[in-house]
Design a protein around this motif. Structure first.
Motif, PDB file in Angstrom:
ATOM      1  N   ASP A  29       0.878  -1.162   0.000  1.00 41.48           N
ATOM      2  CA  ASP A  29       0.000   0.000   0.000  1.00 41.48           C
ATOM      3  C   ASP A  29       0.914   1.209   0.000  1.00 41.48           C
ATOM      4  O   ASP A  29       1.171   1.806   1.033  1.00 41.48           O
ATOM      5  CB  ASP A  29      -0.922  -0.014   1.212  1.00 41.48           C
ATOM      6  N   CYS A  30       1.438   1.541  -1.182  1.00 47.00           N
ATOM      7  CA  CYS A  30       2.421   2.606  -1.318  1.00 47.00           C
ATOM      8  C   CYS A  30       1.748   3.842  -1.903  1.00 47.00           C
ATOM      9  O   CYS A  30       0.950   3.745  -2.820  1.00 47.00           O
ATOM     10  CB  CYS A  30       3.546   2.179  -2.249  1.00 47.00           C
ATOM     11  N   LEU A  31       2.104   4.986  -1.381  1.00 50.57           N
ATOM     12  CA  LEU A  31       1.634   6.243  -1.933  1.00 50.57           C
ATOM     13  C   LEU A  31       2.762   6.801  -2.797  1.00 50.57           C
ATOM     14  O   LEU A  31       3.822   7.141  -2.289  1.00 50.57           O
ATOM     15  CB  LEU A  31       1.264   7.217  -0.815  1.00 50.57           C
ATOM     16  N   ARG A  32       2.544   6.863  -4.086  1.00 46.49           N
ATOM     17  CA  ARG A  32       3.536   7.369  -5.031  1.00 46.49           C
ATOM     18  C   ARG A  32       2.943   8.572  -5.753  1.00 46.49           C
ATOM     19  O   ARG A  32       1.797   8.918  -5.572  1.00 46.49           O
ATOM     20  CB  ARG A  32       3.941   6.285  -6.031  1.00 46.49           C
ATOM     21  N   ARG A  33       3.725   9.200  -6.646  1.00 51.38           N
ATOM     22  CA  ARG A  33       3.269  10.422  -7.307  1.00 51.38           C
ATOM     23  C   ARG A  33       3.502  10.366  -8.812  1.00 51.38           C
ATOM     24  O   ARG A  33       4.443   9.740  -9.286  1.00 51.38           O
ATOM     25  CB  ARG A  33       4.007  11.630  -6.749  1.00 51.38           C
ATOM     26  N   ILE A  34       2.637  11.071  -9.519  1.00 50.43           N
ATOM     27  CA  ILE A  34       2.827  11.366 -10.932  1.00 50.43           C
ATOM     28  C   ILE A  34       3.131  12.857 -10.994  1.00 50.43           C
ATOM     29  O   ILE A  34       2.335  13.668 -10.513  1.00 50.43           O
ATOM     30  CB  ILE A  34       1.574  11.027 -11.758  1.00 50.43           C
ATOM     31  N   TYR A  35       4.289  13.207 -11.540  1.00 50.50           N
ATOM     32  CA  TYR A  35       4.729  14.604 -11.600  1.00 50.50           C
ATOM     33  C   TYR A  35       4.575  15.128 -13.016  1.00 50.50           C
ATOM     34  O   TYR A  35       4.956  14.469 -13.977  1.00 50.50           O
ATOM     35  CB  TYR A  35       6.201  14.727 -11.205  1.00 50.50           C
ATOM     36  N   ASN A  36       4.051  16.355 -13.141  1.00 48.97           N
ATOM     37  CA  ASN A  36       3.966  17.021 -14.436  1.00 48.97           C
ATOM     38  C   ASN A  36       4.898  18.224 -14.403  1.00 48.97           C
ATOM     39  O   ASN A  36       4.529  19.289 -13.925  1.00 48.97           O
ATOM     40  CB  ASN A  36       2.534  17.462 -14.738  1.00 48.97           C
ATOM     41  N   ARG A  37       6.107  18.044 -14.896  1.00 44.46           N
ATOM     42  CA  ARG A  37       7.091  19.122 -14.944  1.00 44.46           C
ATOM     43  C   ARG A  37       7.202  19.685 -16.349  1.00 44.46           C
ATOM     44  O   ARG A  37       8.211  20.258 -16.716  1.00 44.46           O
ATOM     45  CB  ARG A  37       8.441  18.601 -14.457  1.00 44.46           C
ATOM     46  N   SER A  38       6.163  19.508 -17.119  1.00 45.52           N
ATOM     47  CA  SER A  38       6.155  19.964 -18.513  1.00 45.52           C
ATOM     48  C   SER A  38       5.139  21.093 -18.655  1.00 45.52           C
ATOM     49  O   SER A  38       4.520  21.524 -17.690  1.00 45.52           O
ATOM     50  CB  SER A  38       5.770  18.806 -19.434  1.00 45.52           C
ATOM     51  N   THR A  39       4.959  21.539 -19.899  1.00 45.66           N
ATOM     52  CA  THR A  39       3.958  22.575 -20.187  1.00 45.66           C
ATOM     53  C   THR A  39       2.650  21.969 -20.680  1.00 45.66           C
ATOM     54  O   THR A  39       1.744  22.690 -21.059  1.00 45.66           O
ATOM     55  CB  THR A  39       4.497  23.544 -21.260  1.00 45.66           C
ATOM     56  N   TYR A  40       2.560  20.655 -20.683  1.00 48.47           N
ATOM     57  CA  TYR A  40       1.372  19.956 -21.162  1.00 48.47           C
ATOM     58  C   TYR A  40       0.387  19.706 -20.023  1.00 48.47           C
ATOM     59  O   TYR A  40       0.736  19.759 -18.854  1.00 48.47           O
ATOM     60  CB  TYR A  40       1.757  18.613 -21.790  1.00 48.47           C
ATOM     61  N   VAL A  41      -0.837  19.384 -20.390  1.00 45.80           N
ATOM     62  CA  VAL A  41      -1.854  18.958 -19.434  1.00 45.80           C
ATOM     63  C   VAL A  41      -1.891  17.433 -19.496  1.00 45.80           C
ATOM     64  O   VAL A  41      -2.074  16.860 -20.569  1.00 45.80           O
ATOM     65  CB  VAL A  41      -3.241  19.552 -19.777  1.00 45.80           C
ATOM     66  N   LEU A  42      -1.691  16.787 -18.356  1.00 45.01           N
ATOM     67  CA  LEU A  42      -1.706  15.326 -18.309  1.00 45.01           C
ATOM     68  C   LEU A  42      -3.058  14.816 -17.860  1.00 45.01           C
ATOM     69  O   LEU A  42      -3.715  15.428 -17.021  1.00 45.01           O
ATOM     70  CB  LEU A  42      -0.651  14.796 -17.329  1.00 45.01           C
TER      71      LEU A  42
END
Length: 158
Positions: A29-42
């Motif tokens: 049960d891990c809490l991880r992240r998705i990072y948006n370091r771009s200029t796009y919308v993910l």
């Protein structure tokens, strides 16, 4: 058998039962992240669930509790506007006991010794996986084509 030995055996039995119940319920049960370091919308979707929109410069927490998939698409603007994605990828992840990570690469040629993806048999670009932490996914500044900005024509008549 004395009372003392009987109580000792009962304590050992209860301890073993408790340990078996604890081990059988073991799951990641891990809490991880998705990072948006771009200029796009993910737009991210975990295991076919509802989509989550991630604006530039933001991150999204993701709970990995079993093996599954995360699908990510990058858009130049809001996806509701009807544009097609600039890039998209689907990543398998593992979440077993105390390990949560994104799987990539193949199981061939010394995978257990060198690690999956050592020879680059599966490319993850423009996304970076398992960095900064195992299970994280990052879309950073990359060589993706720049989004075209619609030109606004100014009218001097008003």
């Amino acid at each position: 058998m004395t009372k003392r030995i009987g109580c000792g055996l009962a304590g050992v039995a209860l301890g073993l039962v408790g340990m078996v119940l604890t081990v059988s319920d073991a799951s990641a049960d891990c809490l991880r992240r998705i990072y948006n370091r771009s200029t796009y919308v993910l737009v991210a979707r975990q295991d076919g669930g509802p989509p989550a929109t991630l604006l530039p410069g933001r991150s999204l927490p993701v709970r990995l509790s079993q093996p599954g998939q995360i699908a990510i698409s990058a858009y130049c603007g809001l996806p509701e506007a009807g544009g097609s994605p600039v890039t998209q990828a689907t990543f398998d992840y593992e979440a077993v006991l105390d390990r949560c990570f994104v799987r990539f690469g193949s199981d061939e040629f010394f995978a257990t010794q060198l690690g999956r993806g050592f020879f680059g048999t599966q490319e993850t670009a423009p996304f970076t996986v398992n960095n900064p932490q195992q299970g994280d996914i990052v879309l950073g500044p990359s060589a993706l084509p720049a989004c075209t900005v619609p030109r606004v024509v100014l009218d001097r008549r008003g």
